[in-house]
Design an enzyme around this catalytic site. Structure first.
Site, PDB file in Angstrom:
ATOM      1  N   GLY A 111       0.831  -1.215   0.000  1.00 39.26           N
ATOM      2  CA  GLY A 111       0.000   0.000   0.000  1.00 39.26           C
ATOM      3  C   GLY A 111       0.859   1.255   0.000  1.00 39.26           C
ATOM      4  N   GLU A 127       5.350  -5.475   5.811  1.00 34.10           N
ATOM      5  CA  GLU A 127       5.598  -6.901   6.089  1.00 34.10           C
ATOM      6  C   GLU A 127       5.591  -7.782   4.829  1.00 34.10           C
ATOM      7  OE1 GLU A 127       0.938  -7.780   7.281  1.00 34.10           O
ATOM      8  OE2 GLU A 127       2.505  -9.256   7.569  1.00 34.10           O
ATOM      9  N   THR A 178       4.924   1.755   6.274  1.00 38.10           N
ATOM     10  CA  THR A 178       3.524   1.327   6.333  1.00 38.10           C
ATOM     11  C   THR A 178       2.745   2.253   7.249  1.00 38.10           C
ATOM     12  OG1 THR A 178       1.905  -0.306   7.104  1.00 38.10           O
ATOM     13  CG2 THR A 178       4.091  -0.517   8.026  1.00 38.10           C
ATOM     14  N   ASP A 204       0.330   1.375   8.788  1.00 38.86           N
ATOM     15  CA  ASP A 204      -0.172   0.556   9.902  1.00 38.86           C
ATOM     16  C   ASP A 204       0.766   0.545  11.118  1.00 38.86           C
ATOM     17  OD1 ASP A 204      -2.133  -0.073   8.071  1.00 38.86           O
ATOM     18  OD2 ASP A 204      -1.368  -2.080   7.644  1.00 38.86           O
ATOM     19  N   MET A 208      -8.191   2.694   8.885  1.00 38.96           N
ATOM     20  CA  MET A 208      -7.440   1.524   8.422  1.00 38.96           C
ATOM     21  C   MET A 208      -6.450   1.074   9.492  1.00 38.96           C
ATOM     22  SD  MET A 208      -6.501   2.150   4.476  1.00 38.96           S
ATOM     23  CE  MET A 208      -7.669   1.843   3.160  1.00 38.96           C
ATOM     24  N   ARG A 256     -24.081   8.293  13.564  1.00 39.05           N
ATOM     25  CA  ARG A 256     -23.646   8.320  12.159  1.00 39.05           C
ATOM     26  C   ARG A 256     -22.209   7.829  12.066  1.00 39.05           C
ATOM     27  NH1 ARG A 256     -28.373   9.287  11.617  1.00 39.05           N
ATOM     28  NH2 ARG A 256     -29.341  11.030  10.492  1.00 39.05           N
TER      29      ARG A 256
HETATM   30  O1  F6P Z   1      -1.394  -2.127   4.769  1.00 33.54           O
HETATM   31  C1  F6P Z   1      -1.788  -0.826   4.552  1.00 33.54           C
HETATM   32  C2  F6P Z   1      -3.275  -0.741   4.317  1.00 33.54           C
HETATM   33  O2  F6P Z   1      -3.560   0.625   4.125  1.00 33.54           O
HETATM   34  C3  F6P Z   1      -4.144  -1.330   5.411  1.00 33.54           C
HETATM   35  O3  F6P Z   1      -4.301  -0.476   6.508  1.00 33.54           O
HETATM   36  C4  F6P Z   1      -5.424  -1.603   4.654  1.00 33.54           C
HETATM   37  O4  F6P Z   1      -6.163  -2.640   5.243  1.00 33.54           O
HETATM   38  C5  F6P Z   1      -4.928  -2.023   3.307  1.00 33.54           C
HETATM   39  O5  F6P Z   1      -3.664  -1.421   3.140  1.00 33.54           O
HETATM   40  C6  F6P Z   1      -5.821  -1.626   2.151  1.00 33.54           C
HETATM   41  O6  F6P Z   1      -5.287  -2.135   0.981  1.00 33.54           O
HETATM   42  P1  F6P Z   1      -5.717  -1.727  -0.485  1.00 33.54           P
HETATM   43  O7  F6P Z   1      -5.136  -0.383  -0.777  1.00 33.54           O
HETATM   44  O8  F6P Z   1      -5.115  -2.793  -1.342  1.00 33.54           O
HETATM   45  O9  F6P Z   1      -7.208  -1.708  -0.517  1.00 33.54           O
END
Ligand code: F6P
Length: 346
Positions: free
Chosen positions: A14, A106, A129, A131, A173, A270
């Site tokens: 990502g 990862e 990342t 994350d 996310m 909401r």
């Molecule tokens: O690993 C980074 C991330 O942004 C995660 O937080 C999320 O679940 C995933 O990528 C989303 O992936 P994609 O961009 O392939 O939809």
């Protein structure tokens, strides 16, 4: 003697803010060693397809403030493709790349480690990342920018919730680690946060939200996309990517949670999903500097022939750590952080 002449750089997985500063850092540092730099397009896919071309200083000198990655990215796993690893080897040979700098999380770094261990390919890594779930580094770049975006989003939701006397739920996310939700919740003053590492207790949360609502006539919740609300929330096989991950956003956790809160509290509720907005945009100061430093350090690791290593932030120092340590285990939220977050559930 160090025989390195040409290095290739790729960004995989990502996208996130900080990738371009990392590319810039590596290209600039490479000049100090007289290395020729090649840009590999779209992560490991670029080596599988032979999509590689020179990367000059002028192409990177004005990218430090740009989101995304100028090299493009993909979630392609060469180990999941027929002859994928052979094609990677062939491209490395064809373009005479003496070392590869893999910038990723990862998955990308997992492949880097495997190629190093099993194929003897000279790889070093940089930790990106949003994350923040990579082990062996204190922080990954991309995290600070994505949480900053989530805080801005929460600020707007809270303004609206306060005006309408509603409960507002923000889904963020972060896949299976709750760092993004935890930091976004604490830094935005959310009244409750749900992370994948902790068991969800809807009744306890709703009791709390009712108490908060009585006090200030609105409330806000941050929920990580990776939590489980009920069993059976599994992905169908075709929804998994080549690394076996499902697109969690498709499960609609935030919307489901909102329905539950509405039902149990009787308060108008909401929700909003920040999604990929969190990944784009200009990097924060922290991610710019960390990205630049990581890029520089990866080239130093190449020069020191420390292949199979990754640039990592430890305290305020950038050091080299074995890739194995970074990819062995996902870094999830520990009890100490969770206890701290709970101090603010009042
Ligand atoms: O690993 C980074 C991330 O942004 C995660 O937080 C999320 O679940 C995933 O990528 C989303 O992936 P994609 O961009 O392939 O939809």
């Amino acid at each position: 003697m160090n025989m390195i002449k040409r290095i290739g750089i790729l960004t995989g997985g990502g996208d996130c803010a900080g990738l371009n500063p990392a590319i810039k850092g590596a290209v600039y540092r490479a000049q100090d060693y007289n290395y020729e730099v090649y840009g590999i397009q779209e992560g490991w896919k670029g080596l599988v397809k032979g999509n590689v071309s020179t990367l000059s200083l002028s192409e990177v000198e004005e990218i430090v403030d740009r989101g995304g990655t100028i090299l493009g990215t993909s979630r392609l796993n060469p180990y999941k493709i027929e002859n994928g690893v052979k094609q990677v080897r062939d491209s490395i040979k064809k373009f005479k790349l003496d070392a590869i700098i893999a910038i990723g999380g990862e998955d990308t770094l997992g492949v880097a480690y495997k190629l190093f261990k099993e194929e003897n390919i000279k790889v070093v890594g940089a930790p990106k990342t949003m994350d923040n779930d990579l082990s062996a580094t204190d922080y990954t770049f991309g995290f600070d920018s994505s949480v900053t975006k989530a805080i801005e989003a929460m600020r707007s939701l809270q303004d609206s919730g306060r005006s309408h006397r509603r409960i507002m739920v923000l889904e963020v996310m972060g896949r299976h680690s709750g760092w993004v939700a935890l930091f976004a919740g604490m830094a935005s003053g959310a009244d409750w946060t749900l992370i994948p590492e902790e068991k969800v207790n809807i009744d306890e949360m709703c009791q709390h939200l009712k108490k908060v609502y009585k006090r200030k006539k609105y409330a806000s919740v941050v929920v990580s996309e990776g939590i489980s609300l009920f069993s059976g929330m599994m992905a169908k096989k075709e929804e998994l990517d080549q690394f076996g991950h499902m697109i969690l956003q498709k499960r609609g956790i935030g919307a489901n949670l909102t329905e539950l809160i509405k039902e149990k509290t009787g308060i108008e509720t909401r929700n909003a999903v920040i999604g990929h907005i969190q990944r784009g945009g200009s990097p924060t100061l922290f991610d710019r500097i960390l990205g630049l430093r990581c890029g520089v350090t990866t080239v130093d690791l190449v020069a020191q022939e420390r292949f199979g290593y990754m640039a990592a932030l430890k305290g305020n120092e950038l050091i080299g750590v074995p890739l194995k340590e970074a990819v062995n285990k996902l870094k999830t939220v520990d009890e100490k952080w969770w206890e701290l977050a709970q101090v603010f559930f009042k």
